[in-house]
Design a protein around this motif. Structure first.
Motif, PDB file in Angstrom:
ATOM      1  N   LYS A  97       0.831  -1.212   0.000  1.00  0.00           N
ATOM      2  CA  LYS A  97       0.000   0.000   0.000  1.00  0.00           C
ATOM      3  C   LYS A  97       0.860   1.254   0.000  1.00  0.00           C
ATOM      4  CE  LYS A  97      -4.033  -1.948   2.320  1.00  0.00           C
ATOM      5  NZ  LYS A  97      -4.864  -1.928   3.539  1.00  0.00           N
ATOM      6  N   ALA A  98       1.950   1.244   0.772  1.00  0.00           N
ATOM      7  CA  ALA A  98       2.842   2.404   0.827  1.00  0.00           C
ATOM      8  C   ALA A  98       3.515   2.630  -0.522  1.00  0.00           C
ATOM      9  CB  ALA A  98       3.888   2.214   1.921  1.00  0.00           C
ATOM     10  N   GLU A  99       3.965   1.553  -1.180  1.00  0.00           N
ATOM     11  CA  GLU A  99       4.579   1.680  -2.494  1.00  0.00           C
ATOM     12  C   GLU A  99       3.592   2.216  -3.517  1.00  0.00           C
ATOM     13  OE1 GLU A  99       6.613  -1.819  -3.860  1.00  0.00           O
ATOM     14  OE2 GLU A  99       7.624  -2.066  -1.931  1.00  0.00           O
ATOM     15  N   ASP A 100       2.364   1.718  -3.501  1.00  0.00           N
ATOM     16  CA  ASP A 100       1.334   2.198  -4.423  1.00  0.00           C
ATOM     17  C   ASP A 100       1.061   3.685  -4.217  1.00  0.00           C
ATOM     18  OD1 ASP A 100       1.148  -0.368  -5.400  1.00  0.00           O
ATOM     19  OD2 ASP A 100      -0.706  -0.850  -4.302  1.00  0.00           O
ATOM     20  N   LYS A 101       1.013   4.098  -2.961  1.00  0.00           N
ATOM     21  CA  LYS A 101       0.762   5.502  -2.657  1.00  0.00           C
ATOM     22  C   LYS A 101       1.908   6.380  -3.155  1.00  0.00           C
ATOM     23  CE  LYS A 101      -0.493   8.550   1.142  1.00  0.00           C
ATOM     24  NZ  LYS A 101      -0.773   8.655   2.578  1.00  0.00           N
ATOM     25  N   LEU A 102       3.142   5.927  -2.953  1.00  0.00           N
ATOM     26  CA  LEU A 102       4.297   6.688  -3.436  1.00  0.00           C
ATOM     27  C   LEU A 102       4.296   6.799  -4.957  1.00  0.00           C
ATOM     28  CD1 LEU A 102       7.195   5.427  -1.145  1.00  0.00           C
ATOM     29  CD2 LEU A 102       6.296   7.746  -1.281  1.00  0.00           C
ATOM     30  N   GLN A 103       3.955   5.713  -5.644  1.00  0.00           N
ATOM     31  CA  GLN A 103       3.912   5.746  -7.102  1.00  0.00           C
ATOM     32  C   GLN A 103       2.854   6.718  -7.594  1.00  0.00           C
ATOM     33  OE1 GLN A 103       3.365   1.717  -8.410  1.00  0.00           O
ATOM     34  NE2 GLN A 103       5.555   1.210  -8.234  1.00  0.00           N
ATOM     35  N   LYS A 104       1.705   6.739  -6.963  1.00  0.00           N
ATOM     36  CA  LYS A 104       0.647   7.674  -7.351  1.00  0.00           C
ATOM     37  C   LYS A 104       1.085   9.110  -7.143  1.00  0.00           C
ATOM     38  CE  LYS A 104      -3.239   4.572  -6.571  1.00  0.00           C
ATOM     39  NZ  LYS A 104      -4.430   4.290  -5.762  1.00  0.00           N
ATOM     40  N   GLU A 105       1.754   9.376  -6.034  1.00  0.00           N
ATOM     41  CA  GLU A 105       2.242  10.732  -5.763  1.00  0.00           C
ATOM     42  C   GLU A 105       3.302  11.146  -6.768  1.00  0.00           C
ATOM     43  OE1 GLU A 105       3.516  11.062  -1.691  1.00  0.00           O
ATOM     44  OE2 GLU A 105       1.512  10.678  -0.910  1.00  0.00           O
ATOM     45  N   GLN A 106       4.200  10.215  -7.142  1.00  0.00           N
ATOM     46  CA  GLN A 106       5.228  10.527  -8.134  1.00  0.00           C
ATOM     47  C   GLN A 106       4.609  10.810  -9.494  1.00  0.00           C
ATOM     48  OE1 GLN A 106       7.895   7.191  -7.919  1.00  0.00           O
ATOM     49  NE2 GLN A 106       9.014   8.019  -6.147  1.00  0.00           N
ATOM     50  N   GLU A 107       3.605  10.034  -9.872  1.00  0.00           N
ATOM     51  CA  GLU A 107       2.912  10.260 -11.140  1.00  0.00           C
ATOM     52  C   GLU A 107       2.190  11.597 -11.133  1.00  0.00           C
ATOM     53  OE1 GLU A 107       0.405   6.908 -11.796  1.00  0.00           O
ATOM     54  OE2 GLU A 107       2.084   5.523 -12.017  1.00  0.00           O
ATOM     55  N   LYS A 108       1.606  11.931 -10.000  1.00  0.00           N
ATOM     56  CA  LYS A 108       0.905  13.205  -9.862  1.00  0.00           C
ATOM     57  C   LYS A 108       1.876  14.368  -9.994  1.00  0.00           C
ATOM     58  CE  LYS A 108      -2.145  15.658  -6.667  1.00  0.00           C
ATOM     59  NZ  LYS A 108      -2.783  15.627  -5.358  1.00  0.00           N
ATOM     60  N   ASN A 109       3.047  14.229  -9.379  1.00  0.00           N
ATOM     61  CA  ASN A 109       4.065  15.283  -9.448  1.00  0.00           C
ATOM     62  C   ASN A 109       4.603  15.425 -10.883  1.00  0.00           C
ATOM     63  OD1 ASN A 109       3.857  15.868  -6.748  1.00  0.00           O
ATOM     64  ND2 ASN A 109       5.548  14.550  -6.147  1.00  0.00           N
ATOM     65  N   LYS A 110       4.761  14.336 -11.627  1.00  0.00           N
ATOM     66  CA  LYS A 110       5.217  14.382 -13.023  1.00  0.00           C
ATOM     67  C   LYS A 110       4.187  15.100 -13.893  1.00  0.00           C
ATOM     68  CE  LYS A 110       8.129  10.275 -13.132  1.00  0.00           C
ATOM     69  NZ  LYS A 110       8.294   8.916 -13.696  1.00  0.00           N
ATOM     70  N   ASP A 111       2.893  14.839 -13.627  1.00  0.00           N
ATOM     71  CA  ASP A 111       1.832  15.466 -14.404  1.00  0.00           C
ATOM     72  C   ASP A 111       1.767  16.966 -14.153  1.00  0.00           C
ATOM     73  OD1 ASP A 111       1.156  12.996 -15.458  1.00  0.00           O
ATOM     74  OD2 ASP A 111      -0.505  12.654 -14.058  1.00  0.00           O
ATOM     75  N   GLN A 112       2.105  17.406 -12.958  1.00  0.00           N
ATOM     76  CA  GLN A 112       2.063  18.817 -12.611  1.00  0.00           C
ATOM     77  C   GLN A 112       3.219  19.590 -13.236  1.00  0.00           C
ATOM     78  OE1 GLN A 112       1.883  19.003  -8.347  1.00  0.00           O
ATOM     79  NE2 GLN A 112      -0.302  18.495  -8.275  1.00  0.00           N
TER      80      GLN A 112
END
Length: 113
Positions: A97-112
């Motif tokens: 769950k922690a890894e999935d959350k980190l990946q989502k945050e990284q993807e969100k930061n790339k999109d921004q």
């Protein structure tokens, strides 16, 4: 093998914790002869009482009938699985769950960017 099974093999007297809700904080002293009081909350007016498991049903009935007792609950600690396989699975699930959350945050930061 679980902790409860290990205890059965040692011959140690099994204990059960009871949560006793009281009408008044001063009434906790009256419960001493039923078992060992290990915790008491003056603010919330309850205490945790350890009793022998073999006598638990009789003691619960006796305590419940006392006029200063609101209700008596037995602890749910026996339903908790403390086996190493279960604990390892929980750790693995939390890590995933922690890894999935980190990946989502990284993807969100790339999109921004």
């Amino acid at each position: 093998m679980s902790i409860n099974q290990d205890l059965e093999n040692t011959g140690i007297t099994k204990r059960l914790s009871l949560i006793v809700h009281l009408r008044s904080a001063s009434d906790q002293y009256k419960l001493r002869h039923f078992g060992d009081i290990v915790y008491f909350s003056k603010k919330l007016r309850y205490c945790i009482l350890y009793v022998d498991k073999k006598d638990a049903k009789q003691i619960i009935n006796e305590i419940s009938s006392l006029p200063f007792v609101v209700k008596v609950e037995s602890s749910k600690e026996e339903s908790i699985d403390l086996g190493s396989d279960h604990i390892e699975q929980q750790i693995t699930d939390l890590a995933q769950k922690a890894e999935d959350k980190l990946q989502k945050e990284q993807e969100k930061n790339k999109d921004q960017l």
